[in-house]
Scaffold this active site. Structure first.
Site, PDB file in Angstrom:
ATOM      1  CD  GLU A 172      -2.971  -0.995   2.292  1.00  0.00           C
ATOM      2  OE1 GLU A 172      -4.298  -1.640   2.159  1.00  0.00           O
ATOM      3  OE2 GLU A 172      -2.792  -0.472   3.303  1.00  0.00           O
ATOM      4  CD  GLU A 361      -3.944  -6.008   2.472  1.00  0.00           C
ATOM      5  OE1 GLU A 361      -4.702  -5.381   2.978  1.00  0.00           O
ATOM      6  OE2 GLU A 361      -2.657  -5.896   2.546  1.00  0.00           O
TER       7      GLU A 361
END
Length: 465
Positions: A172, A361
């Protein structure tokens, strides 16, 4: 009957700092995650020997991985995403010689996965870095850290080149804009100038590591990892539509650099208007041309934005502050549930980059309860993942190339944001609470058997509404 491609990778995703535990075991060094006892919203606290936190043990994956890998195999996993703890390999981050005990641990982990033909998808830096690099060098604000990261990456590429073919650089990577310590090792109050300079160093490091991967593991693939922060305009007002474009570009920018090899024009304008002057060398520009092979991303929720900022109170969810969408329901943690948004973001990324996509995810955090029969009936999780996977299948029908899907937290782990275990994502329950009490016993939830059926049927068992 709609099914997924036969080579589609099915599995789950965890992170070293949220699952392994084994704090400072076998020569591991201190990390940024270790000094944040209350998660990324807490203040940095220098650890002492007597100061314990829940991540010190986490779910003890470090010692219990054979049992957990066996359970993942029982579900039918063909892929497991996890991360290497950088400080297990280089405890301080700036050493020349790696820690052999750390290297040996991941050898054993990958060998265990190979027994079941579970393909590793390995993140090089997942929300942690050696804390020494923060205290001595100023984190990613220091250009020297690029070299340290490349040395670490080349070390693990050489070591595991026959065992790991799929890699990710930074988890991320766009989260550094919202949590600088977690992302780039800078204080929360850092200026935009400082944060974007650190991000630049990270983007250069990522590109150098892509080049290294292609040299060392020619049959390997390496991707980036974005937090998919898709936002919609709150209304059809042109100003709201423009605001949504700008907000989406704030995270797509990372993908643009990593996929196209240069800074886009809209970011150059942003830097100019915000008096941000990056130190970008000619070598940096050359390095950035080493582009990733595929794009991976997390997806949990969407939100709305408006040009009328003063009129709406933003609610916090998944660290990002967004205006709630009046057309969506929310989880008990306030995260809005938007399965169609996953199809939208898949199409958006495919249209923009024409590179393979990997959903690494996605999942639902909830407070699971063991009933009087000793069972965990998590129908809410089944519904959430079912509805999202239906939309992934639709995106594949749209022509989007999707490599695979790894649900976040296939086994309960410690949350990154607040270091708690009560927010559970897993198909497998772990007997431990927020106070660190419990036996660490593993228990299959109802969703365990549901996901098993989904994988076995290549998605044919999914229910469309």
């Amino acid at each position: 009957m709609k099914t997924f491609p036969t080579d589609f990778l099915w599995g789950g995703a965890i992170a070293a700092n949220q699952a392994e535990g084994a704090y400072l075991t076998d020569g591991k060094g201190l990390t940024t995650s270790d000094v944040q006892p209350n998660g990324i919203f807490g203040d940095v606290e220098n650890r002492t020997d007597g100061h314990e936190q829940i991540k010190d043990v986490a779910i003890d994956f470090y010692h219990r991985y054979p049992e957990d890998i066996s359970l993942f195999n029982e579900m039918g996993f063909t892929c497991l995403r996890t991360s290497i703890a950088w400080a297990r390999i280089f405890p301080k981050g700036d050493e020349q010689e790696p820690n052999e005990a750390g290297l040996a641990y991941y050898d054993a982990l990958f060998d265990e996965m190979a027994k079941y033909n579970i393909q590793p998808l390995i993140t090089l830096s997942h929300y942690e870095m050696p804390y020494h690099l923060v205290t001595e060098y100023g984190g990613w604000g220091n250009r020297k850290v690029i070299e340290f990261f490349e040395h670490y990456a080349r070390t693990v590429f050489e070591r595991y080149k026959d065992k790991v073919k799929l890699w990710l650089t930074f988890n991320e990577i766009n989260m550094s804009l919202h949590a600088p310590l977690t992302g780039v090792g800078l204080p929360a109050e850092s200026s935009k100038q400082a944060v974007y300079q650190a991000i630049h160093h990270q983007l250069v490091a990522s590109a150098r590591v892509v080049k290294a991967l292609h040299e060392i593991i020619p049959d390997g693939k390496i991707g980036n990892m974005l937090l998919g922060g898709l936002v919609y305009p709150l209304s059809a007002k042109p100003d709201d539509v423009l605001e949504a474009l700008k907000e989406n570009r704030s995270w797509l920018f990372f993908g643009d650099v990593q996929c196209r090899g240069a800074y886009p024009g809209y970011m150059k304008r942003f830097f100019k208007e915000n008096n941000i002057q990056l130190d970008v060398t000619e070598q940096d520009k050359l390095d950035l041309k080493n582009c990733i092979d595929f794009i991976s991303f997390s997806y949990y929720m969407t939100g709305c934005v408006t040009a009328d900022k003063e009129e709406y109170e933003k609610k916090r969810g998944n660290i990002l502050s967004m205006i709630p969408n009046p057309h969506l329901q929310s989880s008990e943690w306030g995260w809005q549930i938007d399965p169609v948004g996953l199809r939208t973001i898949l199409n958006m990324l495919w249209d923009r980059y024409q590179k393979p996509l990997f959903i690494v995810e996605n999942g639902l955090g909830a407070k699971d309860v063991i009933n009087q029969d000793g069972e965990i009936i998590d129908d809410y999780r089944i519904e959430y993942i079912n509805d999202h996977l239906v939309q992934v299948r639709e995106a594949i029908e749209d022509g989007v190339e999707v490599m695979g899907y790894t649900s976040w937290g296939p086994i309960d782990i410690v949350s990154a944001s607040k270091a708690e275990l009560s927010k559970r994502y897993g198909f497998i329950y772990v007997d431990r609470n927020d106070q660190g009490e419990g036996t660490l016993e593993r228990k299959r939830k109802k969703s365990f058997f549901w996901y098993q059926d989904v994988i076995q049927s290549h998605g044919a068992s999914l229910k469309e509404k």
